[in-house]
Design a protein around this motif. Structure first.
Motif, PDB file in Angstrom:
ATOM      1  N   GLU A  35       0.843  -1.200   0.000  1.00 12.78           N
ATOM      2  CA  GLU A  35       0.000   0.000   0.000  1.00 12.78           C
ATOM      3  C   GLU A  35       0.877   1.247   0.000  1.00 12.78           C
TER       4      GLU A  35
ATOM      5  N   ARG B 155       2.036   4.824   1.148  1.00 11.52           N
ATOM      6  CA  ARG B 155       1.954   5.524   2.429  1.00 11.52           C
ATOM      7  C   ARG B 155       1.725   7.004   2.170  1.00 11.52           C
ATOM      8  N   PHE B 156       1.018   7.636   3.098  1.00 15.71           N
ATOM      9  CA  PHE B 156       0.698   9.045   2.985  1.00 15.71           C
ATOM     10  C   PHE B 156       1.203   9.774   4.221  1.00 15.71           C
TER      11      PHE B 156
ATOM     12  N   ASN C  35       4.218   8.783   8.390  1.00 15.00           N
ATOM     13  CA  ASN C  35       3.387   8.370   7.264  1.00 15.00           C
ATOM     14  C   ASN C  35       2.636   7.120   7.667  1.00 15.00           C
TER      15      ASN C  35
ATOM     16  N   SER D 147      -0.396   3.884   6.184  1.00 20.49           N
ATOM     17  CA  SER D 147      -1.266   3.237   5.209  1.00 20.49           C
ATOM     18  C   SER D 147      -1.994   2.128   5.944  1.00 20.49           C
TER      19      SER D 147
ATOM     20  N   ILE E  27      -8.390   5.089   8.828  1.00 23.04           N
ATOM     21  CA  ILE E  27      -7.191   5.246   8.010  1.00 23.04           C
ATOM     22  C   ILE E  27      -7.567   5.605   6.581  1.00 23.04           C
ATOM     23  N   HIS E  28      -8.596   4.973   6.038  1.00 25.17           N
ATOM     24  CA  HIS E  28      -9.042   5.320   4.675  1.00 25.17           C
ATOM     25  C   HIS E  28      -9.490   6.775   4.608  1.00 25.17           C
TER      26      HIS E  28
ATOM     27  N   VAL F 117      -6.335   8.891   4.490  1.00 23.96           N
ATOM     28  CA  VAL F 117      -5.697   8.758   3.183  1.00 23.96           C
ATOM     29  C   VAL F 117      -6.461   9.571   2.148  1.00 23.96           C
TER      30      VAL F 117
ATOM     31  N   ALA G 205      -5.481  13.134   2.601  1.00 31.97           N
ATOM     32  CA  ALA G 205      -4.107  13.373   2.165  1.00 31.97           C
ATOM     33  C   ALA G 205      -3.997  13.348   0.649  1.00 31.97           C
ATOM     34  N   ASP G 206      -4.846  12.573  -0.011  1.00 35.84           N
ATOM     35  CA  ASP G 206      -4.798  12.405  -1.458  1.00 35.84           C
ATOM     36  C   ASP G 206      -5.532  13.524  -2.195  1.00 35.84           C
TER      37      ASP G 206
END
Length: 124
Positions: free
Chosen positions: A22, A24-25, A46, A48, A108-109, A112, A115-116
């Motif tokens: 996966e 990492r962010f 970071n 994931s 966590i999703h 992410v 962050a994305d």
């Protein structure tokens, strides 16, 4: 007890060097890492679904079974996540996460996804 960590160059030579599954962010979340009688405080650098790097003081070694305690910003309760120390550096430790509860996966999703996402003031 912990084992000595294999070097990256030795892993690359033997073909046992694996890439992360996966991406990492970068996300800074305060965490506590628990191992037997030892408790270490730090911050994620970071993360994931598969792991995270934790900036923390020494005291953990390669192979240690630990519990990472985190309060993700979106969550309403602490997450207690089983993990295994996979990397040890001067800055901290990299851990592979064990079995996650549905709530932890969701939190966590959500991080992410944040962050994305491009910043609100980014040019389109």
């Amino acid at each position: 007890m912990g084992q000595s960590a294999p070097s990256v160059s030795r892993l690359a030579r033997t073909g046992r060097f694996r890439r992360r599954r996966e991406a990492r962010f970068a996300f800074r979340v305060p965490v506590t890492v628990e191992r037997a009688e030892l408790t270490v405080s730090g911050f994620t650098r970071n993360l994931s679904i598969g792991g995270m790097f934790i900036e923390c003081a020494a005291g953990l070694t390669y192979g240690d079974a630990v519990v990472v305690v985190a309060r993700f910003p979106i969550a309403v309760a602490d997450s207690r996540i089983p993990a295994t120390v996979r990397w040890v550096t001067r800055e901290g430790v990299g851990v592979a996460l064990g079995e996650l509860r549905a709530h932890d996966i969701w939190a966590i999703h959500q991080l992410v996804a944040l962050a994305d996402r491009p910043p609100a003031n980014a040019a389109r």
